[in-house]
Write a protein that holds these residues in place. Structure first.
Motif, PDB file in Angstrom:
ATOM      1  N   PHE A 300      66.871  92.455  37.493  1.00 39.11           N
ATOM      2  CA  PHE A 300      67.187  93.281  36.377  1.00 39.11           C
ATOM      3  C   PHE A 300      66.713  94.774  36.886  1.00 39.11           C
ATOM      4  O   PHE A 300      66.303  94.933  37.591  1.00 39.11           O
ATOM      5  N   GLU A 301      67.234  95.745  35.888  1.00 38.66           N
ATOM      6  CA  GLU A 301      67.129  97.024  36.570  1.00 38.66           C
ATOM      7  C   GLU A 301      65.603  97.861  35.895  1.00 38.66           C
ATOM      8  O   GLU A 301      65.213  98.699  36.517  1.00 38.66           O
ATOM      9  N   PHE A 302      65.321  97.295  34.828  1.00 37.19           N
ATOM     10  CA  PHE A 302      63.923  97.961  34.399  1.00 37.19           C
ATOM     11  C   PHE A 302      63.330  97.021  33.266  1.00 37.19           C
ATOM     12  O   PHE A 302      64.031  96.117  32.826  1.00 37.19           O
ATOM     13  N   ASP A 303      61.938  97.208  33.451  1.00 35.26           N
ATOM     14  CA  ASP A 303      61.229  96.203  32.411  1.00 35.26           C
ATOM     15  C   ASP A 303      60.289  97.279  31.276  1.00 35.26           C
ATOM     16  O   ASP A 303      59.513  96.587  30.371  1.00 35.26           O
ATOM     17  N   SER A 304      60.865  98.381  31.204  1.00 38.04           N
ATOM     18  CA  SER A 304      60.085  99.267  30.114  1.00 38.04           C
ATOM     19  C   SER A 304      60.913 100.509  30.014  1.00 38.04           C
ATOM     20  O   SER A 304      61.637 100.995  30.844  1.00 38.04           O
ATOM     21  N   PHE A 305      61.225 100.904  28.806  1.00 33.19           N
ATOM     22  CA  PHE A 305      61.783 102.210  28.715  1.00 33.19           C
ATOM     23  C   PHE A 305      60.970 103.172  27.798  1.00 33.19           C
ATOM     24  O   PHE A 305      60.383 102.665  26.859  1.00 33.19           O
ATOM     25  N   ARG A 306      60.909 104.522  27.683  1.00 33.40           N
ATOM     26  CA  ARG A 306      60.157 105.338  27.044  1.00 33.40           C
ATOM     27  C   ARG A 306      61.108 106.698  26.799  1.00 33.40           C
ATOM     28  O   ARG A 306      61.716 107.023  27.636  1.00 33.40           O
ATOM     29  N   VAL A 307      60.416 107.430  25.646  1.00 30.61           N
ATOM     30  CA  VAL A 307      61.275 108.578  25.182  1.00 30.61           C
ATOM     31  C   VAL A 307      60.115 109.590  25.332  1.00 30.61           C
ATOM     32  O   VAL A 307      58.894 109.334  24.690  1.00 30.61           O
ATOM     33  N   PHE A 308      60.349 110.472  26.082  1.00 30.09           N
ATOM     34  CA  PHE A 308      59.186 111.740  25.966  1.00 30.09           C
ATOM     35  C   PHE A 308      59.939 113.000  25.171  1.00 30.09           C
ATOM     36  O   PHE A 308      61.059 113.500  25.241  1.00 30.09           O
ATOM     37  N   VAL A 309      58.897 113.642  24.380  1.00 25.78           N
ATOM     38  CA  VAL A 309      59.423 114.718  23.750  1.00 25.78           C
ATOM     39  C   VAL A 309      58.350 115.861  24.035  1.00 25.78           C
ATOM     40  O   VAL A 309      57.291 115.718  24.397  1.00 25.78           O
ATOM     41  N   TRP A 310      58.955 117.295  24.113  1.00 24.01           N
ATOM     42  CA  TRP A 310      58.061 118.229  24.627  1.00 24.01           C
ATOM     43  C   TRP A 310      57.576 118.877  23.321  1.00 24.01           C
ATOM     44  O   TRP A 310      58.268 119.119  22.319  1.00 24.01           O
ATOM     45  N   SER A 311      56.380 119.170  23.176  1.00 21.91           N
ATOM     46  CA  SER A 311      55.654 119.504  21.938  1.00 21.91           C
ATOM     47  C   SER A 311      55.545 121.104  22.317  1.00 21.91           C
ATOM     48  O   SER A 311      54.858 121.421  23.410  1.00 21.91           O
ATOM     49  N   ALA A 312      56.242 121.853  21.174  1.00 30.35           N
ATOM     50  CA  ALA A 312      56.180 123.369  21.585  1.00 30.35           C
ATOM     51  C   ALA A 312      54.757 123.843  21.186  1.00 30.35           C
ATOM     52  O   ALA A 312      54.588 125.116  21.404  1.00 30.35           O
ATOM     53  N   LYS A 313      54.127 123.164  20.303  1.00 30.18           N
ATOM     54  CA  LYS A 313      52.655 123.503  19.981  1.00 30.18           C
ATOM     55  C   LYS A 313      51.894 123.297  20.854  1.00 30.18           C
ATOM     56  O   LYS A 313      50.931 124.359  21.343  1.00 30.18           O
ATOM     57  N   ARG A 314      51.752 122.423  21.606  1.00 27.00           N
ATOM     58  CA  ARG A 314      50.571 121.947  22.591  1.00 27.00           C
ATOM     59  C   ARG A 314      51.164 122.248  23.797  1.00 27.00           C
ATOM     60  O   ARG A 314      50.354 122.148  25.084  1.00 27.00           O
ATOM     61  N   HIS A 315      52.557 122.411  24.391  1.00 27.76           N
ATOM     62  CA  HIS A 315      53.125 122.966  25.417  1.00 27.76           C
ATOM     63  C   HIS A 315      52.849 121.947  26.481  1.00 27.76           C
ATOM     64  O   HIS A 315      52.373 122.130  27.562  1.00 27.76           O
ATOM     65  N   HIS A 316      53.107 120.466  26.168  1.00 30.46           N
ATOM     66  CA  HIS A 316      53.165 119.424  27.248  1.00 30.46           C
ATOM     67  C   HIS A 316      53.960 118.496  26.496  1.00 30.46           C
ATOM     68  O   HIS A 316      54.290 118.240  25.350  1.00 30.46           O
ATOM     69  N   TYR A 317      54.447 117.164  27.361  1.00 31.18           N
ATOM     70  CA  TYR A 317      54.971 116.118  26.936  1.00 31.18           C
ATOM     71  C   TYR A 317      54.205 115.061  26.336  1.00 31.18           C
ATOM     72  O   TYR A 317      53.185 114.885  26.545  1.00 31.18           O
ATOM     73  N   GLU A 318      54.958 114.412  25.285  1.00 27.54           N
ATOM     74  CA  GLU A 318      54.127 113.307  24.585  1.00 27.54           C
ATOM     75  C   GLU A 318      55.229 112.261  24.329  1.00 27.54           C
ATOM     76  O   GLU A 318      56.407 112.453  24.499  1.00 27.54           O
ATOM     77  N   THR A 319      54.781 110.982  24.133  1.00 31.23           N
ATOM     78  CA  THR A 319      55.515 109.557  24.295  1.00 31.23           C
ATOM     79  C   THR A 319      55.821 109.685  22.623  1.00 31.23           C
ATOM     80  O   THR A 319      54.828 109.418  21.902  1.00 31.23           O
ATOM     81  N   ALA A 320      57.104 109.859  22.440  1.00 31.52           N
ATOM     82  CA  ALA A 320      57.697 109.316  21.149  1.00 31.52           C
ATOM     83  C   ALA A 320      58.040 107.875  20.797  1.00 31.52           C
ATOM     84  O   ALA A 320      57.964 107.438  19.527  1.00 31.52           O
ATOM     85  N   TYR A 321      58.321 107.062  21.890  1.00 30.83           N
ATOM     86  CA  TYR A 321      58.638 105.899  21.477  1.00 30.83           C
ATOM     87  C   TYR A 321      58.604 105.110  22.773  1.00 30.83           C
ATOM     88  O   TYR A 321      58.938 105.822  24.227  1.00 30.83           O
ATOM     89  N   ILE A 322      58.016 103.705  22.861  1.00 29.69           N
ATOM     90  CA  ILE A 322      57.865 103.089  24.350  1.00 29.69           C
ATOM     91  C   ILE A 322      58.060 101.461  23.976  1.00 29.69           C
ATOM     92  O   ILE A 322      57.806 101.111  22.925  1.00 29.69           O
ATOM     93  N   GLU A 323      58.740 100.819  24.825  1.00 30.25           N
ATOM     94  CA  GLU A 323      58.980  99.547  24.710  1.00 30.25           C
ATOM     95  C   GLU A 323      58.657  99.115  26.007  1.00 30.25           C
ATOM     96  O   GLU A 323      59.354  99.386  27.061  1.00 30.25           O
ATOM     97  N   ARG A 324      57.939  97.745  26.156  1.00 29.69           N
ATOM     98  CA  ARG A 324      57.472  97.024  27.595  1.00 29.69           C
ATOM     99  C   ARG A 324      57.891  95.800  27.456  1.00 29.69           C
ATOM    100  O   ARG A 324      58.497  95.121  26.191  1.00 29.69           O
ATOM    101  N   ASN A 325      57.813  95.122  28.573  1.00 29.10           N
ATOM    102  CA  ASN A 325      57.965  93.714  28.714  1.00 29.10           C
ATOM    103  C   ASN A 325      59.390  93.330  28.122  1.00 29.10           C
ATOM    104  O   ASN A 325      59.635  92.528  27.582  1.00 29.10           O
ATOM    105  N   VAL A 326      60.484  94.008  28.970  1.00 28.07           N
ATOM    106  CA  VAL A 326      61.854  93.882  28.559  1.00 28.07           C
ATOM    107  C   VAL A 326      62.605  93.452  29.963  1.00 28.07           C
ATOM    108  O   VAL A 326      62.101  93.735  31.016  1.00 28.07           O
ATOM    109  N   GLU A 327      63.778  93.074  29.591  1.00 24.76           N
ATOM    110  CA  GLU A 327      64.921  92.800  30.866  1.00 24.76           C
ATOM    111  C   GLU A 327      65.973  93.539  30.411  1.00 24.76           C
ATOM    112  O   GLU A 327      66.892  93.276  29.550  1.00 24.76           O
ATOM    113  N   GLY A 328      65.915  94.685  31.161  1.00 27.51           N
ATOM    114  CA  GLY A 328      66.933  95.764  30.874  1.00 27.51           C
ATOM    115  C   GLY A 328      67.979  95.826  32.086  1.00 27.51           C
ATOM    116  O   GLY A 328      67.560  95.752  33.194  1.00 27.51           O
TER     117      GLY A 328
END
Length: 411
Positions: A300-328
């Motif tokens: 399969f192509e991936f076993d995890s997917f994640r959404v990164f959002v940019w925090s304008a206050k902290r000026h770095h990327y943070e994880t908004a959503y993650i899901e592991r152990n999948v067959e994508g």
């Protein structure tokens, strides 16, 4: 002595024939030897291909041809082929660098079928990378991707690893010896002393041989089996629409380094932008969706997917959503920066397309529908039978042509 007008005209007409006859005679005498007949037609695979004078790799180059150029096949010696270019230049090349007419049509069909596939992200090769017509190391390579050239990843496949063929070992010629000399040499050689005969085995040898290894508990050892090896291949598309297969380990996804640092040793297999974020103290940033695959090879192509959002206050990327152990599986798609969808195999063994709504830090699944994969893309068949050349249509010969043939036969 004066000639009549009629006689003078006849003489002038006869004299005018001699230059024409002489030109035909000169053309017939200086005509080149007939060309070697062609036994097939092939097409150039790589971007450029050197045609060499002889079989040796150090032989001088007589011509250079380009991808898609048509060649006449003249001779075949193992994997080397003698060809003739459109300009009539003859030389030798490797048959693995040539494509058949069928393979050229298959390449066009593959490019047409892959033109509508969604991009899974841009990637660049670590070095100059060969693009193959099929996910196999021995398949023809018809294009080279430059080191800093960007391509789009549109597909993936796990294919068996086929090692390069072993070089042919030529045996040294056997030196023939005269039978008379051989008999003399045998007579002069000293005879070896006879070997002593082995003593007879004891009568109770069977009882002495017990217990056997097979009689002991747990003595049955399984025969070790060699696990098959596979290669990860990515289907890529260039800027000008060329489509082919490359080794996935030779590509790196072009997602920004400030996001890629969170891969934790996993391979990024796709990434998509989920909209822009304006930072007052810096440049405009993007929210990202990515998929990753853990170490090893997977069907399969991936076993995890994640959404990164940019925090304008902290000026770095943070994880908004993650899901592991999948067959994508591909395709991973975004929908107007407010939603995205992924293809996952659920516990029942079936494929489903999950669609997630995205708004800031909030990610939630809004639908899950059964997914039917599209039809497979056209395959570039591994045919190595070069098509015979087209038979020319016989044309009616003119008087000058027949005269030229007659003169060449006479002279």
């Amino acid at each position: 002595m004066r000639l009549s007008a009629r006689t003078g005209g006849r003489i002038r007409n006869r004299l005018a024939v001699f230059p024409i006859f002489g030109g035909l005679l000169l053309t017939a005498c200086t005509s080149h030897a007939p060309q070697q007949p062609s036994s097939g037609v092939a097409y150039v695979g790589p971007i450029t291909l050197n045609i060499r004078k002889d079989l040796a790799s150090k032989s001088p180059t007589v011509d250079a041809v380009k991808h898609g150029d048509k060649l006449d096949v003249l001779e075949l010696r193992r994997r080397f082929i003698k060809v003739r270019t459109a300009q009539g230049i003859e030389g030798w090349t490797d048959s693995n660098l040539l494509l058949t007419a069928q393979q050229m049509d298959d390449l066009r069909s593959l490019a047409d079928g892959a033109a509508k596939l969604a991009s899974q992200g841009k990637a660049t090769p670590f070095d100059v990378l060969n693009m193959h017509s099929a996910p196999a190391r021995q398949s023809p390579s018809f294009f080279q991707i430059a080191e800093n050239e960007s391509v789009e990843v549109i597909g993936h496949r796990l294919a068996p690893h086929v090692a390069a063929p072993e070089p042919v070992q030529l045996q040294a010629p056997v030196k023939r010896v005269d039978p008379a000399r051989k008999s003399k040499a045998k007579s002069k050689a000293t005879q070896a002393p006879p070997m002593p005969s082995a003593p007879p085995p004891p009568r109770n040898w069977q009882s002495l041989s017990k217990p056997r290894a097979a009689d002991l508990p747990g003595s049955a050892h399984p025969v070790p089996t060699v696990a098959p090896q596979f290669d990860d291949w990515d289907l890529v598309r260039t800027r000008d629409g060329k489509v082919g297969w490359v080794l996935a380990r030779m590509l790196t996804m072009s997602i920004p380094d400030e996001v890629a640092q969170y891969a934790e040793g996993h391979r990024i297999t796709s990434y998509l932008s989920l909209g822009e974020v304006k930072d007052k103290e810096g440049p405009t940033k993007h929210n990202w969706l990515w998929t990753t695959a853990s170490a090893g090879q997977h069907p399969f192509e991936f076993d995890s997917f994640r959404v990164f959002v940019w925090s304008a206050k902290r000026h770095h990327y943070e994880t908004a959503y993650i899901e592991r152990n999948v067959e994508g599986f591909y395709p991973v798609e975004s929908h107007e920066d407010t939603a995205f969808s992924v293809i996952l195999r659920e516990k029942d063994g079936n494929l489903y397309q999950r669609t997630y709504a995205f708004s800031g830090y909030h990610v939630r699944m809004i639908s899950k529908t059964p997914y039917t994969p599209p039809a497979n893309l056209p395959e570039v068949r591994a045919s190595r039978n070069f098509d015979p050349p087209p038979v020319p249509t016989p044309a009616s010969s003119s008087f000058s042509t027949r005269l030229k043939k007659w003169l060449s036969a006479k002279f």
